[in-house]
Write an enzyme that holds these catalytic residues in place. Sequence first.
Site, PDB file in Angstrom:
ATOM      1  N   SER A  74       0.804  -1.233   0.000  1.00 17.49           N
ATOM      2  CA  SER A  74       0.000   0.000   0.000  1.00 17.49           C
ATOM      3  C   SER A  74       0.830   1.273   0.000  1.00 17.49           C
ATOM      4  CB  SER A  74      -0.945   0.007   1.205  1.00 17.49           C
ATOM      5  OG  SER A  74      -0.214   0.155   2.409  1.00 17.49           O
ATOM      6  N   LYS A 145       0.965   4.729   6.820  1.00 16.20           N
ATOM      7  CA  LYS A 145       0.415   5.576   5.752  1.00 16.20           C
ATOM      8  C   LYS A 145       1.108   6.937   5.795  1.00 16.20           C
ATOM      9  CE  LYS A 145      -2.813   2.484   4.830  1.00 16.20           C
ATOM     10  NZ  LYS A 145      -2.694   1.617   3.631  1.00 16.20           N
TER      11      LYS A 145
END
Length: 260
Positions: A74, A145
């Site tokens: 990701s 993230k």
Amino acid sequence: MDTQAELQERDRSSAPDPGPGERSRSSRVRDRAAALVSGRLSWRGALALGAVCAVFVFLFSSFVVQPFLIPSGSMENTLRVGDRVLVNKLAYRFGSEPHRGDVVVFDGTGSFVPEGATENPVGALLHGAAASLGLAEPAETDFVKRVVGVGGDRVVCCDVRGRTEVNGRPLDEDYLFPGDASSTVPFDIVVPDGTLWMMGDHRSRSRDSRDHLGEPGGGVVPVDRVIGRVDWYGWPLGRLGPLPGTAAFDSVPAAGPAHG
């Protein structure tokens, strides 16, 4: 008197003198005993030293710098599957808060993961210890993230050129995975104070704040759930060094009433 002295001398001279073989056997027995005691002490010392080192490493990774194994794609190409990065746990300990562009590890409980998720406590403890040393994948509640919006920011996607805007300023996101759009999901949100808007660099493979907008946490992550900032690559050796920075947010104005 002379007779008595002669008798004593004869008694001493008649005592059997141990031969070379017997002296050698006695010496070997003493050597084995000494080696056994020395070996026992050295093992105890090694075990004690190992225990002290293990406690030091565990405390260091718990409070200062923690290795973190990247479990998914990701965040490609910034972070790749199998990378081990070093998370600076002191980055936000003394009044500092995450900035736009920071890559952070956080606990997604209540935002990316529902509250009340349970697992075997013994298994969780063992897995947590291994994960804290970078030897196992992180807990299912831990995520990595990039911070795209902080409290008060208005984050919108997308403008006519397909770019994400923060406080009305379009971002030139040089860290995006090659070929990825900024987002295929439109959104327009004002980030609540004390929270963060998180997105992965590989947007087409990242489940992030966009995917949790309609859930109880609203997709944003509380600042106090941030574990630390990813500052360095630890593995592979070919990438050893600091995480590259980005200038994507340099021209973004501070949030204000006009952006809220």
